[in-house]
Structure formats: C-alpha cells, structure tokens
Design an enzyme around this catalytic site. Sequence first.
Site, PDB file in Angstrom:
ATOM      1  N   HIS A  68       9.387  32.837   7.770  1.00 12.82           N
ATOM      2  CA  HIS A  68      10.337  32.514   6.801  1.00 12.82           C
ATOM      3  C   HIS A  68      11.674  33.211   6.718  1.00 12.82           C
ATOM      4  O   HIS A  68      11.593  34.496   7.194  1.00 12.82           O
ATOM      5  CB  HIS A  68       9.621  33.307   5.150  1.00 12.82           C
ATOM      6  CG  HIS A  68      10.331  33.079   4.125  1.00 12.82           C
ATOM      7  ND1 HIS A  68      10.543  31.770   3.534  1.00 12.82           N
ATOM      8  CD2 HIS A  68      11.520  33.771   3.449  1.00 12.82           C
ATOM      9  CE1 HIS A  68      11.458  31.808   2.429  1.00 12.82           C
ATOM     10  NE2 HIS A  68      11.828  33.141   2.347  1.00 12.82           N
ATOM     11  N   MET A  99       7.353  21.754   4.875  1.00 11.04           N
ATOM     12  CA  MET A  99       7.805  21.993   3.553  1.00 11.04           C
ATOM     13  C   MET A  99       7.113  21.560   2.355  1.00 11.04           C
ATOM     14  O   MET A  99       7.421  21.465   0.969  1.00 11.04           O
ATOM     15  CB  MET A  99       9.198  21.064   3.173  1.00 11.04           C
ATOM     16  CG  MET A  99      10.538  21.511   4.092  1.00 11.04           C
ATOM     17  SD  MET A  99      10.693  23.022   4.416  1.00 11.04           S
ATOM     18  CE  MET A  99      11.650  23.191   2.750  1.00 11.04           C
TER      19      MET A  99
END
Length: 208
Positions: free
Chosen positions: A117, A92
């Site tokens: 993703h 992240m």
Amino acid sequence: MQKSLALLASGMGTNAEALIRAVSLHPEWNLSIAVVISDKETAPVLKRAEQLGVPSMAVPYSSSFGKKVHEEKILSLLDEHKVSWVCLAGYMRILSSHFLAHYFNKEEHYYQVVNIHPSLLPAFPGKDAYKEAFLAGVKVSGVTVHLVDEGIDSGPILIQQFFYRYQEDHFSDFQMRGKEIEWQIYPQVLELIAQNRIATSIFRKVHI
Ligand code: GRF
C-alpha cells in the site's frame, strides 16, 4: 518444500514484475510464482508476466454473476496451482472473508495474503493514497507491506519505509519516489515467507 505463490493485480504490474524478478534471482528461497491473475482483461500486468515467463490469465469481474462467483473462479485456479500464498500487487478488489478463509494459517493466526500500500499506514488507507497524501501536504510519506485482513488496508504491518516530499515536488516526482521504494520493499516480504518469518516480523497491528 517449495512454496507456490500467486499474484493478483489489476493494472500495470510493476510490482508484480519486481516480485517475479526477485524470485528468479533467489532460487534459495525455493518459491515459485505459479500464476498471475487479473480481474481486468486488458491489464498490462498480464503481458508483463507472460514476458517474464509466468503464466497469466484474466478472470474478469461481471456484476451479472457477482463477487462470490468471481472469487470462486479465482480460488479454483489457485487450488489448481496449489497456491499457498497470495500477493496482491495493485489488485483493486476487496477480498471477502470467505476468500481469505482459504488462506488462514491456523498455527499463527493470519491469512497468507499480503498487500503493498502506497502510504505510511494507518495513514491514508484505501484508493489513491499517493494523491491523498500529496494533497494533504505531508512532508513525509511512505510505503507499507502488510498482511491482509477483513478490513481495508488494516492488516498487520510487516515492512514500512518512509520517503520525504520535497517542496519543489510535483505529484509525479512524489509518486515515482514512492514507486521506487515499492519495488525495493515488496520483494523483501518474499524472503520472510520463504524463511517462515512472517509471524515474527509483524511489528504493528493497525487500528484505524
Ligand atoms: C501500487 O502503487 C501499489 O502500491 C498499489 O497499487 C499500485 C500498483 O501499481 N497497491 P503496479 O500495477 O504494481 O505498477
């Protein structure tokens, strides 16, 4: 020669698990996942990796020392493990260009860093892509595996697979359909790395 990989992850680590399992199922790839690193001390990915026999460690981020020092700590661990490829699996944090430069492939002109993703990039880059796609009411969504560049989810695309959203879907159904695809397609990039087929697999440069 065997290629040594590292996984960076911040969360559950289901993708990390899929990658680790794929490497052990495919000795002919001659890849090794040397280490799993998390920026979160309590991330479940750390235990998950250890249970699968891969050393894992936390390199927690603190604003007291900042991004550069944090990345230096990670880079020195990666150097210790002679890592040549980095796979982001729910990591992240945005990597700086200084970090990426360590993994630049001078012959083929990309960074040896890949990411997964949960959308059909270039649609829905950034955080919470499943949520955004679902709330936007898409009829089709998907998952993308791409090379990382200096932007956010903007690097060259290597693998992409779509899935349908059905009318009766709750968000959790939609997300689970995507996750199952993630676990199937992320390991495919390892074969491309193993066979030096990255440059020839780039099918789309992303311009957002
Ligand atoms: C995945 O949905 C991945 O696509 C995104 O972050 C999530 C990580 O999930 N980049 P997990 O920790 O691998 O379960």
